[in-house]
Design a protein around this motif. Structure first.
Motif, PDB file in Angstrom:
ATOM      1  N   VAL A 190      -7.206  23.743  19.079  1.00 12.54           N
ATOM      2  CA  VAL A 190      -5.987  24.465  18.041  1.00 12.54           C
ATOM      3  C   VAL A 190      -5.461  22.348  19.165  1.00 12.54           C
ATOM      4  CG1 VAL A 190      -3.404  24.822  19.272  1.00 12.54           C
ATOM      5  CG2 VAL A 190      -5.755  25.904  17.730  1.00 12.54           C
ATOM      6  N   ILE A 191      -5.425  22.392  20.326  1.00  9.57           N
ATOM      7  CA  ILE A 191      -4.448  20.895  21.221  1.00  9.57           C
ATOM      8  C   ILE A 191      -5.448  19.889  21.205  1.00  9.57           C
ATOM      9  CG2 ILE A 191      -4.300  20.238  23.989  1.00  9.57           C
ATOM     10  CD1 ILE A 191      -5.093  23.065  25.215  1.00  9.57           C
ATOM     11  N   GLY A 192      -6.231  19.776  20.862  1.00 10.65           N
ATOM     12  CA  GLY A 192      -6.898  18.505  20.155  1.00 10.65           C
ATOM     13  C   GLY A 192      -6.125  18.423  19.043  1.00 10.65           C
ATOM     14  N   LEU A 193      -6.224  19.301  17.694  1.00  9.31           N
ATOM     15  CA  LEU A 193      -5.798  18.771  15.880  1.00  9.31           C
ATOM     16  C   LEU A 193      -4.162  18.464  16.606  1.00  9.31           C
ATOM     17  CD1 LEU A 193      -7.292  21.845  13.818  1.00  9.31           C
ATOM     18  CD2 LEU A 193      -6.611  19.638  13.798  1.00  9.31           C
ATOM     19  N   GLY A 194      -3.436  19.630  17.424  1.00 11.40           N
ATOM     20  CA  GLY A 194      -1.919  19.313  18.093  1.00 11.40           C
ATOM     21  C   GLY A 194      -2.158  17.785  17.741  1.00 11.40           C
ATOM     22  N   LEU A 195      -2.613  17.775  18.611  1.00  9.44           N
ATOM     23  CA  LEU A 195      -1.999  16.718  19.577  1.00  9.44           C
ATOM     24  C   LEU A 195      -2.279  15.219  18.752  1.00  9.44           C
ATOM     25  CD1 LEU A 195      -3.476  16.079  23.170  1.00  9.44           C
ATOM     26  CD2 LEU A 195      -1.016  15.706  22.451  1.00  9.44           C
ATOM     27  N   ALA A 199       0.636  13.254  16.353  1.00 12.67           N
ATOM     28  CA  ALA A 199      -0.164  11.336  16.630  1.00 12.67           C
ATOM     29  C   ALA A 199       0.384  10.803  15.380  1.00 12.67           C
ATOM     30  CB  ALA A 199      -1.204  11.602  17.229  1.00 12.67           C
ATOM     31  N   THR A 200      -0.597  11.832  14.550  1.00  5.53           N
ATOM     32  CA  THR A 200      -0.299  10.819  12.928  1.00  5.53           C
ATOM     33  C   THR A 200       1.093  10.644  12.573  1.00  5.53           C
ATOM     34  OG1 THR A 200      -2.660  11.962  12.816  1.00  5.53           O
ATOM     35  CG2 THR A 200      -1.677  10.737  11.062  1.00  5.53           C
ATOM     36  N   ALA A 201       1.657  12.640  12.973  1.00  5.73           N
ATOM     37  CA  ALA A 201       3.271  12.029  12.373  1.00  5.73           C
ATOM     38  C   ALA A 201       4.225  11.093  13.208  1.00  5.73           C
ATOM     39  CB  ALA A 201       4.043  13.740  12.927  1.00  5.73           C
TER      40      ALA A 201
ATOM     41  N   SER B 341       2.718  15.707   2.072  1.00  8.94           N
ATOM     42  CA  SER B 341       2.949  15.466   3.285  1.00  8.94           C
ATOM     43  C   SER B 341       2.909  16.252   4.550  1.00  8.94           C
ATOM     44  CB  SER B 341       4.454  16.422   3.789  1.00  8.94           C
ATOM     45  OG  SER B 341       4.552  17.619   2.766  1.00  8.94           O
ATOM     46  N   ASP B 342       1.434  16.972   4.225  1.00  5.85           N
ATOM     47  CA  ASP B 342       0.578  17.114   5.148  1.00  5.85           C
ATOM     48  C   ASP B 342      -0.399  16.779   6.153  1.00  5.85           C
ATOM     49  OD1 ASP B 342       1.027  20.624   5.166  1.00  5.85           O
ATOM     50  OD2 ASP B 342      -0.627  20.500   3.449  1.00  5.85           O
ATOM     51  N   ILE B 343      -0.134  16.975   7.657  1.00  4.37           N
ATOM     52  CA  ILE B 343      -0.916  15.418   7.968  1.00  4.37           C
ATOM     53  C   ILE B 343      -1.855  15.534   7.781  1.00  4.37           C
ATOM     54  CG2 ILE B 343      -1.026  14.700  10.544  1.00  4.37           C
ATOM     55  CD1 ILE B 343       1.642  14.764  10.061  1.00  4.37           C
ATOM     56  N   ALA B 344      -3.008  16.499   7.968  1.00  4.99           N
ATOM     57  CA  ALA B 344      -4.186  16.130   7.644  1.00  4.99           C
ATOM     58  C   ALA B 344      -4.234  15.638   6.516  1.00  4.99           C
ATOM     59  CB  ALA B 344      -4.901  18.102   7.515  1.00  4.99           C
ATOM     60  N   THR B 345      -3.446  15.601   5.323  1.00  5.36           N
ATOM     61  CA  THR B 345      -4.071  15.573   3.625  1.00  5.36           C
ATOM     62  C   THR B 345      -3.418  13.583   4.155  1.00  5.36           C
ATOM     63  OG1 THR B 345      -3.440  16.878   2.969  1.00  5.36           O
ATOM     64  CG2 THR B 345      -2.940  15.191   1.086  1.00  5.36           C
ATOM     65  N   ILE B 346      -2.156  13.227   4.691  1.00  6.11           N
ATOM     66  CA  ILE B 346      -2.181  11.824   5.259  1.00  6.11           C
ATOM     67  C   ILE B 346      -3.172  11.316   5.900  1.00  6.11           C
ATOM     68  CG2 ILE B 346      -0.804  10.876   6.719  1.00  6.11           C
ATOM     69  CD1 ILE B 346       1.515  12.527   5.515  1.00  6.11           C
ATOM     70  N   ALA B 347      -3.871  12.287   6.945  1.00  9.83           N
ATOM     71  CA  ALA B 347      -5.309  11.418   7.855  1.00  9.83           C
ATOM     72  C   ALA B 347      -6.050  11.114   6.146  1.00  9.83           C
ATOM     73  CB  ALA B 347      -5.705  12.467   8.069  1.00  9.83           C
TER      74      ALA B 347
ATOM     75  N   PHE C 150       5.943  17.080  14.002  1.00 11.50           N
ATOM     76  CA  PHE C 150       5.317  16.495  15.172  1.00 11.50           C
ATOM     77  C   PHE C 150       6.342  16.925  16.123  1.00 11.50           C
ATOM     78  CE2 PHE C 150       7.668  12.674  18.125  1.00 11.50           C
ATOM     79  CZ  PHE C 150       6.294  12.924  18.957  1.00 11.50           C
ATOM     80  N   VAL C 151       7.728  17.633  16.578  1.00  9.01           N
ATOM     81  CA  VAL C 151       8.337  18.412  17.368  1.00  9.01           C
ATOM     82  C   VAL C 151       8.053  20.270  16.963  1.00  9.01           C
ATOM     83  CG1 VAL C 151      10.289  17.312  17.838  1.00  9.01           C
ATOM     84  CG2 VAL C 151       9.788  18.981  15.757  1.00  9.01           C
ATOM     85  N   GLY C 152       6.649  19.997  16.313  1.00  8.95           N
ATOM     86  CA  GLY C 152       6.665  21.208  16.042  1.00  8.95           C
ATOM     87  C   GLY C 152       4.804  21.711  16.498  1.00  8.95           C
ATOM     88  N   TYR C 153       4.521  20.933  16.199  1.00 10.19           N
ATOM     89  CA  TYR C 153       3.116  20.652  16.751  1.00 10.19           C
ATOM     90  C   TYR C 153       3.107  20.520  18.230  1.00 10.19           C
ATOM     91  CZ  TYR C 153       1.072  22.223  12.188  1.00 10.19           C
ATOM     92  OH  TYR C 153       0.508  22.680  11.229  1.00 10.19           O
ATOM     93  N   LEU C 154       3.741  19.741  18.700  1.00  8.55           N
ATOM     94  CA  LEU C 154       3.716  19.297  20.240  1.00  8.55           C
ATOM     95  C   LEU C 154       4.337  20.730  20.928  1.00  8.55           C
ATOM     96  CD1 LEU C 154       3.318  16.329  21.724  1.00  8.55           C
ATOM     97  CD2 LEU C 154       5.612  16.357  21.401  1.00  8.55           C
ATOM     98  N   ARG C 155       5.160  21.699  20.411  1.00  6.70           N
ATOM     99  CA  ARG C 155       5.756  23.291  20.497  1.00  6.70           C
ATOM    100  C   ARG C 155       4.321  23.370  20.882  1.00  6.70           C
ATOM    101  NH1 ARG C 155       9.735  26.754  18.117  1.00  6.70           N
ATOM    102  NH2 ARG C 155       9.180  28.650  19.427  1.00  6.70           N
ATOM    103  N   SER C 156       4.025  23.856  19.429  1.00  2.98           N
ATOM    104  CA  SER C 156       2.776  25.127  19.675  1.00  2.98           C
ATOM    105  C   SER C 156       0.998  24.723  20.367  1.00  2.98           C
ATOM    106  CB  SER C 156       2.939  24.959  18.166  1.00  2.98           C
ATOM    107  OG  SER C 156       2.651  24.520  17.324  1.00  2.98           O
ATOM    108  N   ASP C 157       1.281  23.949  19.245  1.00  4.66           N
ATOM    109  CA  ASP C 157      -0.151  23.794  20.035  1.00  4.66           C
ATOM    110  C   ASP C 157      -0.469  22.593  21.409  1.00  4.66           C
ATOM    111  OD1 ASP C 157      -0.631  24.704  17.722  1.00  4.66           O
ATOM    112  OD2 ASP C 157      -1.862  22.671  17.081  1.00  4.66           O
ATOM    113  N   PHE C 158       0.551  22.520  21.593  1.00  8.63           N
ATOM    114  CA  PHE C 158       0.682  21.867  23.497  1.00  8.63           C
ATOM    115  C   PHE C 158       1.117  22.556  24.499  1.00  8.63           C
ATOM    116  CE2 PHE C 158       2.068  18.006  26.302  1.00  8.63           C
ATOM    117  CZ  PHE C 158      -0.488  17.946  26.701  1.00  8.63           C
TER     118      PHE C 158
END
Lengths: 216, 537, 267
Positions: A190-195, A199-201, B341-347, C150-158
């Motif tokens: 989860v941490i890796g994926l989240g980062l 980063a991509t966003a 718009s899903d990040i995985a799809t964009i990747a 960006f903010v959502g995952y930074l919060r929940s996943d980090f």
């Protein structure tokens, strides 16, 4: 301008969404909900693109009499019949504008199509998983590397956890596997994926990542 | 609207059944009623109210000290069974409620009534003519069990008739329902809402213009209540901002008539904030992460070599394309079920652009069935420009990327068909996948294709690991995307990700150590470190 | 057509007709028994057609697949039309249209013409010349979700994961002497619980090391990364094993339909 303007729009909308996350005020929330509505509405228009592509590809196949073109006729028949029943209020030979009720679309033919064509195929496709999970397990049995064996071993322990032949210890071990290493690994992923996503966003908002606009 | 009709009819028919059942002896009420009188309990004390922090407004938080006679307090009379939270509502607020109800009714009834009134009228005529076949009515009527639909008793039809008449009356009687009246009701209602804060400010409990209204209840032992109103004016729970609100808490007993009110607290005002201070730690992370990314991207831009360890899945992509060319078979690229718009799809789009470029160079065939129309649009754009980059724009045609359907398993059925009929040499699955992952990957494996997968859906990774030749696990998907994007600047962010992970490790170790120290030495203030990382919802 | 194909096809047609008639007759007394009989038989036919895919690709599967694709695409389109365009958009733009479609009117907001324009721009893709305009709505959609993510995952996943990784190593700690005198290997004993927290902590760190990209996995770092991938694989195995039972029950559901609702063999 043709090329740059979309990225300005990406930056602005992305930046606003980050901004509004820190601003709980009703005014920022209002814009947020408003834009969310926009998103669904644009999505509604996009359906037309998809349907157009489906019709075009099927029609093309029929026209050129490509291999299996006959089945494309079935696709188009299903498509047009379902659309007809879904959009018009055709029942007992009379037409009218469809009445949208709280219970959804209640045209009886539409419901029949849903209940007796879509649901059975969908449920059966889903149930194929039972066979596939068996064949995947068989594939895993032939694993020869260390890490694949670990996977297999863990899978076997968890699969057999209620099997009385092995006694109570197997359930204890299985629960431990689910609660301890599983928790650790899930968190690391989860941490890796989240980062990765963050980063991509960020790259998207800053216009560094442009591959999705067809420009590398 | 049909729903309203049905509800009303059901209600009427149940009443009818009750009339039928009148001959039977009445059911005995077995509930024990405590006939001993309850003494009024001690009141709640120390009631305070304040605006809820970090929100959009329209919410007040109340705290108090429970009554001495609280059920949870063994030393008191234990007669307080619940706390009733009361808010003072000026007369004007009650008027707004009425206006709201009327506007709501007019708004939702205007359109359907044009359709239903003629139907109900004709049904009434039929019933008057002695019709007993309920199934012939133009809408469904729910009859009690055991009553024949095609031959309902005349008695029953009387109730149906009454229900229909009542429904019609409810729809039309109170107000004139027309296109213009909707507008009039709307503007009246909104004007009243506008003046609501003034009404609250001018008419406190001491003015006597208004009444106490219950806004919620709490269990014995409770010391806190959040009165979270709605921000929507049309909602019955609407609570205005910047209006003087007064609250009191009643200690209620088993006897509804016996309760003790607390002192009134107020005025308090609800308001929205411009900064959510509970999210500061996220803001700090945003700043740190952005700086890290920008710094490393700049480094990469200036030409600094950034090392990235080899990933098996990435190398496999190029090999697989070569293999497909040798075999003269196509490559199937599945973007999954994600939205554009899903990040995985964009990747995945970035990886697709690399694959498409190679495919164009080798002049292999590419098949990209899509699930989402916008994904299709983007994928077409991506593939087209890859062919252009590879110097083969003429080889591109619109049928490479096509839309299938937006239904999960229909999409799977179609992709399975492609795998079995066109026998692709390589299947690439990159993006968001759900339960279908295993069906796809197993079908591909049975068809003998080389398979490469990558997804951010943790639950699906095991299936890909088992059934595919190469699987990009979690973050590796994003690494692959940065790596295959072909631009060194994209790799800059990988470095930033690694630094963020290192930062995580540092924080985690620090947290671990502080907790050990806190437990071992009894210095519990050390445990506060954890609080720094708590985020408000 | 080959001879065997003709035989199989006619066999299926005959079975279908027989099932239709028998099912229809068995349902007499209900409304439209023969329509119901047909629909149930058709549903059973489609179920078997999809299962036949397990043997190999065949015309029956192709039939079911293509019908499913067409009908489901239309289903989602219809739903999108009613729920998005009619329910969300039309009341904001026009009372007349809202009344025509029988949806409650709402206060007009001409801002809602903007998504309509963006939606139409998206459709410009179909034209060769204006295709570039379709990037604008796309830019809006992608930017919007990138910002949220960006903010959502930074919060929940980090950020949130940081605090949840802070697990106490010492549970119920009452000094070293107490620890050794009460030592036990029971699953809920102090030692095993503490061990679990250590494994979780080390597991997270090793898993993270595996995901380090900018450093070669050699030496101590390499060992940690290897432990990381072991833990990942154990987890994948465990969740694979955990899913098996659920998937089998899906099959049971379909078989129940065939044997109960269609053939009526079990009640």
């Amino acid at each position: 301008m043709r090329r740059q303007l979309p990225f300005v729009l990406v930056f602005l909308s992305g930046f606003f969404m980050i901004f509004q996350y820190f601003v709980p005020h009703q005014k920022s929330e209002f814009v947020y909900e408003f834009l969310l509505d926009w998103l669904t509405i644009i999505g509604g228009f996009a359906m037309a693109l998809g349907i157009w592509s489906l019709i075009r590809v099927s029609y093309d196949r029929i026209k050129r009499q490509r291999e299996n073109w006959g089945y494309s006729v079935i696709t188009l028949t299903g498509l047009f019949l379902m659309m007809f029943f879904g959009i018009t209020n055709w029942e007992d030979g009379s037409f009218g504008v469809y009445i949208y009720t709280a219970e959804g679309l209640s045209n009886s033919m539409f419901v029949h199509f849903f209940d007796f064509i879509l649901i059975p195929i969908q449920a059966t496709m889903f149930s194929l998983l039972a066979f596939f999970i068996a064949s995947a397990a068989y594939r895993a049995f032939r694993a020869r590397s260390v890490i694949a064996s670990l996977l297999l071993l863990a899978a076997l322990i968890v699969m057999m956890r209620f099997n009385p032949i092995f006694g109570a210890w197997i359930e204890t071990v299985a629960n431990w596997l689910m609660n301890v290493p599983n928790l650790a690994a899930q968190r690391a992923i989860v941490i890796g994926l989240g980062l990765g996503m963050v980063a991509t966003a960020l790259k998207i908002i800053l216009g560094i990542e442009r591959g999705y606009m067809g420009q590398g | 609207m049909t729903y309203l009709l049905r509800v009303l009819l059901t209600l009427a028919l149940l009443t009818g059944t009750a009339v039928f059942a009148q001959g039977e002896p009445p059911a005995v009420d077995t509930t024990l009623v405590d006939t001993t009188t309850v003494a009024p309990p001690a009141p709640v004390t120390g009631l305070t109210g304040k605006d809820r922090d970090n929100d959009h407004g329209h919410a007040i938080e109340l705290t108090w000290t429970p009554s001495v006679d609280d059920l949870e307090n063994p030393s008191g009379a234990r007669s307080v069974l619940r706390y009733r939270i009361m808010m003072w509502k000026p007369t004007e607020a009650y008027r707004v409620d009425t206006l709201r109800q009327m506007y709501d009714m007019v708004r939702s009834n205007y359109a359907p009534i044009r359709v239903y009134k003629p139907l109900v009228d004709s049904a009434l005529i039929l019933i008057d003519q002695g019709m007993v076949d309920v199934s012939a009515l133009p809408f469904e009527v729910l009859l009690p069990e055991g009553i024949n639909r095609t031959d309902a008793p005349a008695e029953m039809m009387k109730y149906v008739r009454k229900a229909l008449q009542d429904t019609l009356a409810a729809m039309t009687a109170q107000v004139d329902i027309s296109k213009d009246s909707v507008k009039v009701f709307r503007s009246n209602f909104l004007a009243a809402v506008e003046s609501l804060p003034e009404a609250f400010n001018a008419n406190g409990p001491s003015s006597g213009h208004g009444a106490w209204d219950s806004v919620g209840a709490e269990v014995p032992g409770a010391t806190f209540f959040r009165h979270a109103g709605s921000k929507e004016e049309v909602s019955p729970d609407f609570l205005p901002d910047y209006a003087d609100l007064y609250y009191r808490v009643d200690a209620a007993t088993s006897d509804p008539a016996v309760y003790t009110a607390s002192d009134v607290c107020g005025p308090v005002q609800a308001s929205g904030q411009w900064y959510n201070s509970g999210r500061t730690v996220v803001l700090i992370s945003v700043i740190i992460f952005t700086i890290l990314t920008v710094v490393f991207v700049q480094q990469a831009r200036r030409g600094k070599e950034l090392y990235v360890r080899p990933l098996a899945g990435i190398e496999a992509v190029d090999d697989a394309i070569g293999r497909a060319t040798e075999m003269g078979k196509p490559i199937l690229y599945v973007l999954g079920l994600g939205a554009a718009s899903d990040i995985a799809t964009i990747a995945s789009f970035t990886i697709l652009s690399r694959v498409a470029k190679r495919v164009a160079e080798y002049q292999t065939q590419l098949i990209v069935p899509t699930y989402d129309p916008i994904v299709m649009t983007v994928a077409q754009e991506v593939v087209k420009s890859s062919y252009l980059d590879a110097g083969r724009p003429d080889d591109y045609n619109e049928d490479i990327v096509y839309f299938v359907t937006q239904s999960q398993f229909a999409y799977v059925a179609a992709v399975n068909g492609v795998m079995l009929r066109q026998l692709p040499a390589t299947n690439v699955y990159m993006g968001k996948f759900y339960a279908e992952s295993l069906i796809l990957a197993e079908t591909g494996a049975l068809a003998g294709s080389i398979q490469i997968a990558g997804t951010d859906e943790i639950a699906q990774i095991p299936f890909f690991v088992v059934a595919c030749d190469y699987t990009l696990i979690g973050e590796e998907l994003y690494a692959a995307s940065a790596y295959l994007g072909g631009e060194p600047v994209l790799l800059g962010s990988l470095k930033a990700q690694d630094y963020a992970k290192a930062l995580f490790v540092v924080c985690a170790v620090a947290g671990f150590l502080t907790l050990i120290l806190a437990d071992a030495t009894g210095a519990h203030w050390l445990a506060q470190f954890k609080q720094w990382f708590m985020v408000a919802d | 057509m080959k001879k065997t194909s003709v035989i199989i096809l006619s066999g299926v047609v005959i079975l279908f007709l027989v099932s239709w008639l028998v099912k229809g007759a068995s349902l007499s007394g209900e409304e439209n028994p023969y329509l119901q009989g047909f629909l149930t038989t058709f549903a059973a036919f489609l179920t078997l057609a999809v299962f036949s895919f397990l043997y190999r690709d065949n015309p029956f599967y192709k039939f079911a697949e293509h019908l499913f694709v067409g009908a489901s695409a239309a289903y989602w389109m219809t739903l999108g039309f009613w729920q998005t365009l009619v329910k969300k958009l039309i009341p904001k733009l026009s009372d007349g249209l809202a009344n025509f479609f029988e949806v409650p009117t709402e206060e007009h907001s001409y801002w809602y013409f903007l998504p309509v324009i963006l939606g139409l721009l998206l459709l410009m893709r179909l034209s060769k010349k204006g295709g570039w305009l379709s990037r604008w709505p796309l830019a809006f959609i992608v930017g919007y979700t990138a910002g949220i993510n960006f903010v959502g995952y930074l919060r929940s996943d980090f950020v949130k994961q940081v605090s949840s990784t802070f697990v106490p190593l010492l549970i119920d700690w009452q000094g070293v002497g107490h620890f050794f005198s009460n030592f036990s290997l029971a699953i809920d004993g102090q030692f095993v619980m503490m061990l679990a927290n250590v494994v979780i902590f080390v597991g997270v760190l090793c898993g993270l090391v595996y995901f380090f990209f900018s450093k070669e996995h050699t030496g101590l770092f390499g060992t940690a990364s290897r432990v990381g991938i072991w833990i990942l694989m154990i987890t994948f195995g465990a969740s694979f094993g955990y899913t098996v039972m659920g998937r089998i029950s899906l099959l049971v559901g379909r078989l129940t339909f065939l044997f109960k609702d269609w053939l009526g063999l079990i009640s």
